[in-house]
Write a protein that holds these residues in place. Structure first.
Motif, PDB file in Angstrom:
ATOM      1  N   LEU A 170     -10.967  -7.710  -9.900  1.00  0.00           N
ATOM      2  CA  LEU A 170      -9.767  -6.878  -9.913  1.00  0.00           C
ATOM      3  C   LEU A 170      -8.501  -7.734 -10.035  1.00  0.00           C
ATOM      4  CD1 LEU A 170     -10.784  -4.240  -7.222  1.00  0.00           C
ATOM      5  CD2 LEU A 170     -10.714  -3.953  -9.690  1.00  0.00           C
ATOM      6  N   PHE A 220      -6.758  -8.178   2.027  1.00  0.00           N
ATOM      7  CA  PHE A 220      -6.795  -7.206   3.123  1.00  0.00           C
ATOM      8  C   PHE A 220      -8.039  -7.407   3.978  1.00  0.00           C
ATOM      9  CE2 PHE A 220      -4.153  -5.054  -0.009  1.00  0.00           C
ATOM     10  CZ  PHE A 220      -3.133  -4.542   0.768  1.00  0.00           C
ATOM     11  N   ASN A 250     -14.587  -2.168   5.715  1.00  0.00           N
ATOM     12  CA  ASN A 250     -14.363  -1.546   4.409  1.00  0.00           C
ATOM     13  C   ASN A 250     -15.023  -2.293   3.254  1.00  0.00           C
ATOM     14  OD1 ASN A 250     -12.648  -0.152   6.153  1.00  0.00           O
ATOM     15  ND2 ASN A 250     -11.223   0.330   4.507  1.00  0.00           N
ATOM     16  N   LEU A 251     -16.260  -2.700   3.450  1.00  0.00           N
ATOM     17  CA  LEU A 251     -16.995  -3.269   2.324  1.00  0.00           C
ATOM     18  C   LEU A 251     -17.563  -2.121   1.495  1.00  0.00           C
ATOM     19  CD1 LEU A 251     -18.912  -6.144   4.153  1.00  0.00           C
ATOM     20  CD2 LEU A 251     -16.747  -6.263   2.911  1.00  0.00           C
ATOM     21  N   ILE A 252     -17.790  -2.403   0.221  1.00  0.00           N
ATOM     22  CA  ILE A 252     -18.376  -1.366  -0.643  1.00  0.00           C
ATOM     23  C   ILE A 252     -19.885  -1.380  -0.402  1.00  0.00           C
ATOM     24  CG2 ILE A 252     -18.603  -0.537  -3.013  1.00  0.00           C
ATOM     25  CD1 ILE A 252     -15.698  -0.616  -1.887  1.00  0.00           C
ATOM     26  N   PRO A 306      -3.838   5.185  -0.795  1.00  0.00           N
ATOM     27  CA  PRO A 306      -4.657   4.120  -0.212  1.00  0.00           C
ATOM     28  C   PRO A 306      -4.308   3.805   1.239  1.00  0.00           C
ATOM     29  CG  PRO A 306      -3.136   3.228  -1.845  1.00  0.00           C
ATOM     30  CD  PRO A 306      -3.082   4.715  -1.958  1.00  0.00           C
ATOM     31  N   LEU A 346     -15.844  -8.674  -6.438  1.00  0.00           N
ATOM     32  CA  LEU A 346     -15.014  -7.524  -6.825  1.00  0.00           C
ATOM     33  C   LEU A 346     -13.523  -7.872  -6.735  1.00  0.00           C
ATOM     34  CD1 LEU A 346     -14.745  -4.473  -7.481  1.00  0.00           C
ATOM     35  CD2 LEU A 346     -14.873  -4.038  -5.029  1.00  0.00           C
ATOM     36  N   LEU A 352       0.828  -1.203   0.000  1.00  0.00           N
ATOM     37  CA  LEU A 352       0.000   0.000   0.000  1.00  0.00           C
ATOM     38  C   LEU A 352       0.864   1.255   0.000  1.00  0.00           C
ATOM     39  CD1 LEU A 352      -2.775  -0.940   2.604  1.00  0.00           C
ATOM     40  CD2 LEU A 352      -3.079  -0.601   0.142  1.00  0.00           C
ATOM     41  N   THR A 392     -10.182   1.687  -0.291  1.00  0.00           N
ATOM     42  CA  THR A 392     -10.397   0.227  -0.315  1.00  0.00           C
ATOM     43  C   THR A 392     -10.302  -0.311  -1.743  1.00  0.00           C
ATOM     44  OG1 THR A 392     -11.852   0.457   1.598  1.00  0.00           O
ATOM     45  CG2 THR A 392     -11.997  -1.600   0.344  1.00  0.00           C
ATOM     46  N   LEU A 393     -10.939   0.398  -2.663  1.00  0.00           N
ATOM     47  CA  LEU A 393     -10.880  -0.044  -4.074  1.00  0.00           C
ATOM     48  C   LEU A 393      -9.437  -0.068  -4.562  1.00  0.00           C
ATOM     49  CD1 LEU A 393     -13.981   1.875  -5.497  1.00  0.00           C
ATOM     50  CD2 LEU A 393     -13.755  -0.597  -5.224  1.00  0.00           C
ATOM     51  N   LEU A 394      -8.675   0.973  -4.185  1.00  0.00           N
ATOM     52  CA  LEU A 394      -7.259   0.997  -4.577  1.00  0.00           C
ATOM     53  C   LEU A 394      -6.503  -0.150  -3.914  1.00  0.00           C
ATOM     54  CD1 LEU A 394      -6.610   4.847  -4.431  1.00  0.00           C
ATOM     55  CD2 LEU A 394      -6.482   3.417  -6.480  1.00  0.00           C
ATOM     56  N   ALA A 395      -6.794  -0.384  -2.619  1.00  0.00           N
ATOM     57  CA  ALA A 395      -6.111  -1.472  -1.904  1.00  0.00           C
ATOM     58  C   ALA A 395      -6.421  -2.821  -2.550  1.00  0.00           C
ATOM     59  CB  ALA A 395      -6.542  -1.482  -0.440  1.00  0.00           C
ATOM     60  N   ARG A 423      -1.179  -6.069  -5.497  1.00  0.00           N
ATOM     61  CA  ARG A 423      -2.205  -6.157  -4.435  1.00  0.00           C
ATOM     62  C   ARG A 423      -3.407  -6.960  -4.917  1.00  0.00           C
ATOM     63  NH1 ARG A 423      -1.083  -0.529  -3.860  1.00  0.00           N
ATOM     64  NH2 ARG A 423      -2.998   0.006  -4.959  1.00  0.00           N
ATOM     65  N   PHE A 425      -9.762  -5.150   7.073  1.00  0.00           N
ATOM     66  CA  PHE A 425      -9.586  -3.871   7.753  1.00  0.00           C
ATOM     67  C   PHE A 425     -10.378  -3.825   9.056  1.00  0.00           C
ATOM     68  CE2 PHE A 425      -9.229  -3.089   3.146  1.00  0.00           C
ATOM     69  CZ  PHE A 425      -7.959  -2.546   3.090  1.00  0.00           C
ATOM     70  N   VAL A 427      -7.737   4.033   3.570  1.00  0.00           N
ATOM     71  CA  VAL A 427      -8.485   2.875   4.078  1.00  0.00           C
ATOM     72  C   VAL A 427      -8.877   3.039   5.547  1.00  0.00           C
ATOM     73  CG1 VAL A 427      -7.583   1.181   2.454  1.00  0.00           C
ATOM     74  CG2 VAL A 427      -6.334   1.637   4.583  1.00  0.00           C
ATOM     75  N   LYS A 428      -8.218   3.994   6.227  1.00  0.00           N
ATOM     76  CA  LYS A 428      -8.553   4.207   7.646  1.00  0.00           C
ATOM     77  C   LYS A 428      -9.339   5.495   7.857  1.00  0.00           C
ATOM     78  CE  LYS A 428      -4.528   1.762   9.306  1.00  0.00           C
ATOM     79  NZ  LYS A 428      -3.222   1.864   9.917  1.00  0.00           N
ATOM     80  N   ARG A 470     -12.612   6.541   2.199  1.00  0.00           N
ATOM     81  CA  ARG A 470     -12.251   5.195   2.648  1.00  0.00           C
ATOM     82  C   ARG A 470     -12.612   4.153   1.596  1.00  0.00           C
ATOM     83  NH1 ARG A 470     -14.588   3.474   8.211  1.00  0.00           N
ATOM     84  NH2 ARG A 470     -16.324   2.670   7.008  1.00  0.00           N
ATOM     85  N   GLU A 471     -13.748   4.381   0.963  1.00  0.00           N
ATOM     86  CA  GLU A 471     -14.194   3.439  -0.074  1.00  0.00           C
ATOM     87  C   GLU A 471     -13.222   3.443  -1.258  1.00  0.00           C
ATOM     88  OE1 GLU A 471     -18.411   3.942  -0.501  1.00  0.00           O
ATOM     89  OE2 GLU A 471     -18.226   3.362  -2.606  1.00  0.00           O
TER      90      GLU A 471
END
Lengths: 228, 402
Positions: free
Chosen positions: A111, A88, A94-96, B395, A107, A55, B294-297, A82, A90, B399-400, B290-291
Motif C-alpha cells: 500500500l 499504526f 487489527n491484523l487481516i 476509518p 500489505l 485518519l 484497518t485497510l483504509l488506515a 497514511r 491498534f 478501526v475500533k 474493523r478490517e
C-alpha cells in the motif's frame, strides 16, 4: 518538528448535540519522541491521535506533518500520506485474518507503493520483533502478544515518519504488555522511530519520554521526562 | 488487482457454508439456463427433423387450393403432377409423391379414424431414408394389400404383425369403399403425430381403394440447391410450395414462447441469486467493519475497498457460474449424443405433436458463454451497493469497531 496540531478543534454531532472533542489544541511533536497522550475517557486523546494519524480532519485549525498541512487533503491524498508516512498499532491488533504474518506486513509495503525487495524487508521486520519462525502463520494461529508484534512489524516496515499506537497494551497481559513496550522503546532508541501513544496505562506512561495530558478536549499538562 | 483477487478468494472461504449456499443459486441459474436453452434449441431441431424426415423433406409442394393446416386431407383437392413439374423436380433433387387421405381402420369391433399415406415404395426411401425409424416387422409389399401402421395406433386397436384389418374410405369421387389389408409393420417414426394416427400404404394398393388415379396431395423434395431459387422456379406450376421452416412455423412459435418462459424463470432464479449475493456481501461488509477500517488506515484507497467487495461477488458468481456451466453444458452435450427418449411418456399420454419422441439437446458455446457472463455480471452488480457502503466507512471509527 515532525507533526503539529495548531489551534485544532474537533466536534462531532451526537443526536441533537454537538460534542466538542477538542477545543483549540496546540501540540508539536519532534522527531524521535516517545510521547503519550494521556487522559480519562472522553478527554480527546484518541481524537488528537486520529488527527495526527491523518485518519480524520479537524473541524478547524491546522494539522502539519513534515511541514505539510494535511487538514485539507482529500480522502485519497490522506490515504496516500497514511500509506507512506504513518504506522499504526491498534488496541485489538487489527491484523487481516486471511493473511499470514508476513502477508500482513507485506500489505503495508504494497500500500506504500514499495515495489522491489519487499520479501527481505518483511522478513527483517518480523525477525526484529522476534517472529522469524512465524512468518507463515495466520493471526488465529498466534497469541495476542505475537499478533501485536506482527502489528509493530507492519507499522515499522515502511520506515514511517511517526507510529500511532492507540492503547497498544490494553488487550495484553502485563508480561506481554511490558515486552511489547520494551520492543517499541528499543525501536525508538535504536532507530529513532517517533511513537505517539494514546493510553491511560501507567506502564506505558512510565516509559514515556513525554506525557501530554488532555482533559475535556484541552491540553492541561505537557511533561517532558528525563530519560529512564 | 491480483492481490485484491487473492484476498477476495480467501475472504469467500471464511464462511464456506454461506458462500456455498449463495453460490448454489448462481450455479442453479446458470446450469438451468444452459440446459433449458439447449433443450429448447433441441426442440426446434426436433420439430424440423420430424417434418424433414417424415413428410416435408426440404421443400413440400401441395396442389394449389389444397389445405396447408395438416388437419384435413381432401382427396378431391389432390391433383396429378404435370410432366413439366416432374421434370423440374427431377432437376432440383430426389423427390417423391404421396397422397394422404382420411380412412377408418377397423379391427373386429374396434375402429379408428386415421390418415393414410399412400406412397411410392421406390421413390419414397430416396427422400425419406427412415434412418431413425424403428419398424417392427417390415414395410408393405406392393400389390399384396399390406399395411404399415403407427405403433401408437397399433396399441390403440390391438394390432400386431399379421392382424387382418379393414380399411374404409371415401373414394376421390365421394363413394364409400373398403378393402381387407394385413398389418405387416408397426412403425415408430420421427413423428409422434404420424405414429399416433397414421398408416402407410403402397400406391399400388391405395389406388383401387380410394380410386386415386394419378392424383397426388404431397410432393416432397430433397433439394440439392437453394430453397428460394427452387421456390421461384416452381412458382405457377399448379402446386404451392412450402419450406421446412414454414411447415413447422406453429411449433417453432410455440418453442419461442417456451424460450421466453424459460428466460423469465431463469431471470427469477438469477434475481434470487442476486439477492443472496447482495446479502452475503452485506453480511461480509458488516462483519468486517474493523478490517475495512484497518485497510483504509493502512492507506488502501476507497475504490480498492469497493473493488475488493465486488471481486468477492464476482469470484463467487464466476466460480458458481463455471460449475453451473460445467454441469449444464455437460448435461446438454451428453443429451445431444444420447438424446431423451420420450416414447413411453408419449405412449402413455397419447402425444399428437409432429415431433420425434427422441429429443436431442443442442450444445452451444455461445449459450454457455452468455449464461456464464450473465451469472457473473448479476453477481458483480449485486455486490455493488454493499461494496460502495463498505468503501464509505470512516476509518477513525471503524478501526475500533467490535
Amino acid at each position: 518538528m515532525i507533526c503539529q496540531l495548531v489551534g485544532v478543534t474537533k466536534s462531532y454531532p451526537m443526536g441533537d448535540l454537538l460534542v466538542q472533542a477538542l477545543r483549540g489544541v496546540n501540540v508539536s511533536v519532534g522527531a524521535g519522541e516517545f510521547t503519550v497522550f494521556a487522559g480519562p475517557s472522553g478527554s480527546g486523546k484518541s481524537t488528537a491521535l486520529n488527527l495526527l494519524g491523518c485518519l480524520d480532519r479537524p473541524t478547524s485549525g491546522e494539522v502539519f506533518l513534515d511541514g505539510q498541512n494535511v487538514a485539507t487533503l482529500s480522502d485519497d491524498a490522506l490515504g496516500a500520506v497514511r500509506a507512506r508516512r504513518i504506522g499504526f498499532i491498534f488496541q485489538s491488533f487489527n491484523l487481516i485474518p486471511v493473511l499470514t504474518a508476513s502477508e500482513n506486513v507485506d500489505l503495508a509495503l504494497r500500500l506504500a507503493g514499495v515495489e522491489g525487495s519487499r520479501a527481505e524487508r518483511v522478513e527483517k521486520a518480523l525477525t526484529e520483533v522476534g517472529l522469524k519462525d512465524y512468518l507463515h502463520r495466520r493471526p488465529s494461529q498466534l497469541s495476542g502478544g505475537q499478533q501485536q508484534r506482527v502489528a509493530i512489524a507492519r507499522a515499522l516496515v515502511k520506515s514511517p515518519a511517526i507510529v500511532i499506537a492507540d492503547e497498544p497494551t490494553a488487550n495484553l497481559d502485563s508480561t506481554n504488555g511490558e515486552a511489547i513496550l520494551d520492543l517499541m522503546r528499543q525501536m525508538n532508541e535504536e532507530k529513532g522511530v517517533t511513537f505517539l501513544f494514546s493510553t491511560h496505562d501507567p506502564m506505558v506512561m512510565a516509559r514515556a519520554k513525554r506525557v501530554v495530558r488532555l482533559k475535556d478536549g484541552e491540553v492541561v499538562a505537557d511533561e517532558v521526562r528525563a530519560p529512564s | 488487482m491480483s492481490f485484491l483477487l487473492a484476498i477476495a478468494g480467501r475472504n469467500l472461504l471464511r464462511n464456506t457454508s454461506r458462500t456455498v449456499i449463495t453460490g448454489a443459486a448462481v450455479l442453479f441459474g446458470v446450469g438451468l439456463s444452459i440446459l433449458g436453452w439447449g433443450l429448447v434449441a433441441g426442440l426446434d431441431e426436433n420439430v424440423l427433423r420430424a417434418a424433414r424426415t417424415t413428410y416435408a423433406a426440404d421443400l413440400l409442394l401441395r396442389p394449389d387450393g389444397y389445405p396447408t393446416d395438416g388437419l384435413t386431407y381432401p382427396l378431391a383437392d389432390a391433383a396429378p403432377v404435370p410432366a413439366e413439374l416432374a421434370a423440374l423436380l427431377d432437376d432440383l433433387g430426389p423427390w417423391t409423391a404421396r397422397t394422404a387421405f382420411a380412412a377408418k381402420l377397423v379391427n373386429g369391433s374396434d375402429a379408428q379414424r386415421i390418415t393414410v399415406w399412400a406412397y411410392d415404395g421406390e421413390r419414397d426411401p430416396l427422400v425419406f431414408p427412415r434412418d431413425g425409424w424403428k419398424v417392427q416387422g417390415r414395410w408393405p409389399t406392393p400389390g399384396a394389400n399390406e399395411l404399415a401402421v403407427g405403433h401408437s395406433l397399433a396399441r390403440l386397436l390391438a394390432l400386431e404383425e399379421g392382424t387382418d384389418v379393414v380399411l374404409q374410405t371415401r373414394t376421390r369421387d365421394g363413394a364409400i369403399n373398403a378393402n381387407n389389408f394385413r398389418v405387416v409393420g408397426l412403425v415408430r417414426s420421427d413423428n409422434a403425430a404420424l405414429d399416433n394416427l397414421g398408416a402407410w400404404l403402397e400406391f399400388t394398393d391405395a389406388v383401387p381403394l380410394a380410386l386415386l388415379g394419378d392424383a397426388r396431395s404431397h410432393l416432397s423434395v430433397r433439394l440439392r440447391g437453394d430453397h428460394a431459387e427452387a421456390a421461384s422456379r416452381l412458382a405457377g406450376k399448379g402446386f404451392q410450395t412450402s419450406t421446412l421452416e414454414q411447415e413447422c412455423e406453429d411449433l417453432l412459435a410455440l418453442n419461442r414462447i417456451r424460450r421466453k418462459s424459460l428466460s423469465i424463470v431463469v431471470g427469477m432464479i438469477m434475481l434470487i441469486a442476486a439477492v443472496g449475493i447482495a446479502n452475503t456481501v452485506i453480511m461480509a461488509a458488516f462483519e468486517r467493519v474493523r478490517e475495512v477500517g484497518t485497510l483504509l488506515a493502512l492507506g488502501m484507497r476507497r475504490r480498492d475497498i469497493r473493488v475488493l467487495f465486488m471481486l468477492e461477488g464476482g469470484v463467487m458468481g464466476l466460480s458458481a457460474g463455471l460449475m453451473g456451466a460445467l454441469l449444464g453444458g455437460g448435461a446438454v452435450a451428453h443429451l445431444q449424443r444420447k438424446g431423451i427418449d420420450l416414447s413411453s411418456a408419449v405412449d402413455t399420454l397419447g402425444g399428437s405433436m409432429a415431433m420425434s419422441t427422441m429429443i436431442y439437446t443442442q450444445f452451444s458455446w455461445g449459450v454457455v458463454g452468455v449464461a456464464l457472463a450473465f451469472g457473473t455480471t448479476v453477481s458483480v452488480l449485486a455486490a455493488l451497493w454493499p461494496a460502495t457502503w463498505a468503501s464509505r466507512i470512516v476509518p477513525a471509527d471503524a478501526v475500533k469497531a467490535d
